[in-house]
Scaffold this motif. Sequence first.
Motif, PDB file in Angstrom:
ATOM      1  N   VAL A 159       0.832  -1.202   0.000  1.00 22.11           N
ATOM      2  CA  VAL A 159       0.000   0.000   0.000  1.00 22.11           C
ATOM      3  C   VAL A 159       0.870   1.257   0.000  1.00 22.11           C
ATOM      4  CG1 VAL A 159      -1.814   1.269   1.208  1.00 22.11           C
ATOM      5  CG2 VAL A 159      -1.911  -1.224   1.086  1.00 22.11           C
ATOM      6  N   THR A 160       2.013   1.202   0.669  1.00 23.73           N
ATOM      7  CA  THR A 160       2.938   2.334   0.616  1.00 23.73           C
ATOM      8  C   THR A 160       3.381   2.594  -0.809  1.00 23.73           C
ATOM      9  OG1 THR A 160       3.734   1.977   2.878  1.00 23.73           O
ATOM     10  CG2 THR A 160       5.193   3.174   1.380  1.00 23.73           C
ATOM     11  N   ASN A 161       3.577   1.535  -1.573  1.00 25.14           N
ATOM     12  CA  ASN A 161       3.928   1.693  -2.984  1.00 25.14           C
ATOM     13  C   ASN A 161       2.779   2.326  -3.759  1.00 25.14           C
ATOM     14  OD1 ASN A 161       5.751   1.155  -5.290  1.00 25.14           O
ATOM     15  ND2 ASN A 161       4.152  -0.259  -5.923  1.00 25.14           N
ATOM     16  N   VAL A 162       1.553   1.893  -3.482  1.00 28.98           N
ATOM     17  CA  VAL A 162       0.377   2.480  -4.143  1.00 28.98           C
ATOM     18  C   VAL A 162       0.286   3.971  -3.831  1.00 28.98           C
ATOM     19  CG1 VAL A 162      -2.153   2.481  -4.219  1.00 28.98           C
ATOM     20  CG2 VAL A 162      -0.912   0.312  -4.195  1.00 28.98           C
ATOM     21  N   LYS A 163       0.578   4.337  -2.588  1.00 30.25           N
ATOM     22  CA  LYS A 163       0.500   5.745  -2.190  1.00 30.25           C
ATOM     23  C   LYS A 163       1.444   6.612  -3.019  1.00 30.25           C
ATOM     24  CE  LYS A 163       1.082   5.059   2.295  1.00 30.25           C
ATOM     25  NZ  LYS A 163       1.217   5.379   3.738  1.00 30.25           N
ATOM     26  N   LYS A 164       2.566   6.073  -3.435  1.00 28.35           N
ATOM     27  CA  LYS A 164       3.502   6.841  -4.249  1.00 28.35           C
ATOM     28  C   LYS A 164       2.871   7.213  -5.593  1.00 28.35           C
ATOM     29  CE  LYS A 164       7.642   4.765  -2.190  1.00 28.35           C
ATOM     30  NZ  LYS A 164       8.856   3.940  -2.431  1.00 28.35           N
ATOM     31  N   PHE A 165       2.176   6.266  -6.200  1.00 24.68           N
ATOM     32  CA  PHE A 165       1.531   6.540  -7.495  1.00 24.68           C
ATOM     33  C   PHE A 165       0.391   7.540  -7.338  1.00 24.68           C
ATOM     34  CE2 PHE A 165       3.648   2.508  -8.211  1.00 24.68           C
ATOM     35  CZ  PHE A 165       4.156   2.658  -9.484  1.00 24.68           C
ATOM     36  N   THR A 166      -0.372   7.398  -6.252  1.00 23.98           N
ATOM     37  CA  THR A 166      -1.475   8.330  -6.016  1.00 23.98           C
ATOM     38  C   THR A 166      -0.947   9.728  -5.730  1.00 23.98           C
ATOM     39  OG1 THR A 166      -2.793   6.501  -5.098  1.00 23.98           O
ATOM     40  CG2 THR A 166      -3.563   8.746  -4.654  1.00 23.98           C
ATOM     41  N   SER A 167       0.109   9.801  -4.927  1.00 23.88           N
ATOM     42  CA  SER A 167       0.726  11.091  -4.612  1.00 23.88           C
ATOM     43  C   SER A 167       1.249  11.772  -5.879  1.00 23.88           C
ATOM     44  CB  SER A 167       1.873  10.889  -3.610  1.00 23.88           C
ATOM     45  OG  SER A 167       2.619  12.077  -3.442  1.00 23.88           O
ATOM     46  N   ASN A 168       1.921  11.003  -6.719  1.00 23.67           N
ATOM     47  CA  ASN A 168       2.441  11.568  -7.964  1.00 23.67           C
ATOM     48  C   ASN A 168       1.317  12.048  -8.873  1.00 23.67           C
ATOM     49  OD1 ASN A 168       5.098  11.106  -7.263  1.00 23.67           O
ATOM     50  ND2 ASN A 168       5.278   9.198  -8.406  1.00 23.67           N
ATOM     51  N   ALA A 169       0.255  11.257  -8.971  1.00 24.49           N
ATOM     52  CA  ALA A 169      -0.876  11.660  -9.807  1.00 24.49           C
ATOM     53  C   ALA A 169      -1.497  12.952  -9.291  1.00 24.49           C
ATOM     54  CB  ALA A 169      -1.923  10.546  -9.855  1.00 24.49           C
ATOM     55  N   LEU A 170      -1.629  13.057  -7.974  1.00 28.70           N
ATOM     56  CA  LEU A 170      -2.192  14.276  -7.386  1.00 28.70           C
ATOM     57  C   LEU A 170      -1.297  15.475  -7.675  1.00 28.70           C
ATOM     58  CD1 LEU A 170      -4.205  15.800  -5.640  1.00 28.70           C
ATOM     59  CD2 LEU A 170      -2.977  14.978  -3.604  1.00 28.70           C
ATOM     60  N   ALA A 171       0.004  15.293  -7.604  1.00 29.07           N
ATOM     61  CA  ALA A 171       0.930  16.394  -7.890  1.00 29.07           C
ATOM     62  C   ALA A 171       0.786  16.867  -9.335  1.00 29.07           C
ATOM     63  CB  ALA A 171       2.371  15.956  -7.617  1.00 29.07           C
ATOM     64  N   LEU A 172       0.639  15.934 -10.263  1.00 25.24           N
ATOM     65  CA  LEU A 172       0.474  16.307 -11.672  1.00 25.24           C
ATOM     66  C   LEU A 172      -0.887  16.947 -11.924  1.00 25.24           C
ATOM     67  CD1 LEU A 172       2.128  13.160 -13.302  1.00 25.24           C
ATOM     68  CD2 LEU A 172       3.109  15.458 -13.077  1.00 25.24           C
ATOM     69  N   VAL A 173      -1.898  16.502 -11.190  1.00 21.70           N
ATOM     70  CA  VAL A 173      -3.219  17.130 -11.259  1.00 21.70           C
ATOM     71  C   VAL A 173      -3.135  18.570 -10.764  1.00 21.70           C
ATOM     72  CG1 VAL A 173      -5.495  17.169 -10.154  1.00 21.70           C
ATOM     73  CG2 VAL A 173      -4.611  15.039 -11.143  1.00 21.70           C
ATOM     74  N   ASN A 174      -2.453  18.774  -9.644  1.00 23.40           N
ATOM     75  CA  ASN A 174      -2.305  20.127  -9.090  1.00 23.40           C
ATOM     76  C   ASN A 174      -1.565  21.043 -10.064  1.00 23.40           C
ATOM     77  OD1 ASN A 174      -3.618  19.400  -6.727  1.00 23.40           O
ATOM     78  ND2 ASN A 174      -1.739  18.976  -5.605  1.00 23.40           N
ATOM     79  N   SER A 175      -0.546  20.490 -10.719  1.00 23.71           N
ATOM     80  CA  SER A 175       0.209  21.283 -11.684  1.00 23.71           C
ATOM     81  C   SER A 175      -0.664  21.689 -12.878  1.00 23.71           C
ATOM     82  CB  SER A 175       1.414  20.474 -12.166  1.00 23.71           C
ATOM     83  OG  SER A 175       2.137  21.183 -13.166  1.00 23.71           O
ATOM     84  N   TYR A 176      -1.470  20.741 -13.338  1.00 17.30           N
ATOM     85  CA  TYR A 176      -2.373  21.027 -14.461  1.00 17.30           C
ATOM     86  C   TYR A 176      -3.426  22.037 -14.060  1.00 17.30           C
ATOM     87  CZ  TYR A 176      -5.841  20.054 -18.137  1.00 17.30           C
ATOM     88  OH  TYR A 176      -6.745  20.164 -19.167  1.00 17.30           O
ATOM     89  N   ALA A 177      -3.984  21.881 -12.852  1.00 14.55           N
ATOM     90  CA  ALA A 177      -4.995  22.818 -12.368  1.00 14.55           C
ATOM     91  C   ALA A 177      -4.436  24.221 -12.251  1.00 14.55           C
ATOM     92  CB  ALA A 177      -5.533  22.360 -11.016  1.00 14.55           C
ATOM     93  N   GLY A 178      -3.158  24.314 -11.906  1.00 11.06           N
ATOM     94  CA  GLY A 178      -2.530  25.623 -11.745  1.00 11.06           C
ATOM     95  C   GLY A 178      -2.414  26.408 -13.041  1.00 11.06           C
ATOM     96  N   LYS A 179      -2.546  25.728 -14.166  1.00 10.15           N
ATOM     97  CA  LYS A 179      -2.463  26.415 -15.455  1.00 10.15           C
ATOM     98  C   LYS A 179      -3.732  27.205 -15.765  1.00 10.15           C
ATOM     99  CE  LYS A 179       0.752  22.995 -17.251  1.00 10.15           C
ATOM    100  NZ  LYS A 179       1.908  23.889 -17.059  1.00 10.15           N
ATOM    101  N   GLY A 180      -4.847  26.843 -15.094  1.00 12.00           N
ATOM    102  CA  GLY A 180      -6.059  27.640 -15.193  1.00 12.00           C
ATOM    103  C   GLY A 180      -6.970  27.393 -16.360  1.00 12.00           C
ATOM    104  N   MET A 181      -6.490  26.648 -17.383  1.00 11.54           N
ATOM    105  CA  MET A 181      -7.332  26.358 -18.548  1.00 11.54           C
ATOM    106  C   MET A 181      -6.964  24.997 -19.116  1.00 11.54           C
ATOM    107  SD  MET A 181      -9.648  28.554 -19.482  1.00 11.54           S
ATOM    108  CE  MET A 181      -9.896  28.280 -21.226  1.00 11.54           C
ATOM    109  N   PRO A 182      -7.943  24.287 -19.733  1.00 13.65           N
ATOM    110  CA  PRO A 182      -7.634  22.988 -20.350  1.00 13.65           C
ATOM    111  C   PRO A 182      -6.793  23.147 -21.611  1.00 13.65           C
ATOM    112  CG  PRO A 182      -9.891  23.632 -20.811  1.00 13.65           C
ATOM    113  CD  PRO A 182      -9.345  24.639 -19.828  1.00 13.65           C
TER     114      PRO A 182
END
Length: 213
Positions: free
Chosen positions: A190-213
Amino acid sequence: MRTQRIHLLHLLLSLFLFAAAFSPVAAAAYDASAPAPDDGDTEFIRSSCNTTLYPDVCFTSLSRYANAVQQNPGQLARVAISVSLSKAHRAASYISNLTHDADYGTSGSRAALALHDCFSNLGDAVDEIRGSLKQMRQIGAAGEGAGSFLFQMSNVQTWMSAALTDEETCTDGFQDVAECPVKADVCNRVTNVKKFTSNALALVNSYAGKGMP
């Protein structure tokens, strides 16, 4: 009731894993006829992954999708969520099997209770990641403005954050369990799974920060 839910989730997980093997993302990864990825596309993924907590895990898992991602941050976030969904599904399926194992499923034992709670938490995480992916696929529809994009991305961020919390709750549930093979096995997975989820969230946050699709 809990046993029935476990059996149902186990069936759904098996069906998902079968379908995932034939998904467009999986096909893109293993299509021998696909052209070699562009160096710029690969470097885009590398630089994007450097903003995550686990850049090596991020790049290793996502660089194979360079042809599909190209240099699109939205597509990169979608692929990262899809990969994290697959990892969470596989972990939940594995833990579901453990709950039926006589060596681990001793009724009333602290380890067995932690195991069942962990499976329930992972089931919630899977649902939340799936919801995030569904929302991501709807982003960019014709006529949507910045307000709609930010609202949708807020939903994605909320669900991915909740999924990460559920995964952490799973491992936290083993804190009072004596050291044993099942504790080490499940917590490592599960700790390994958390790494993938954490990374996905970071990339989501980066995309959201751009403000437009």
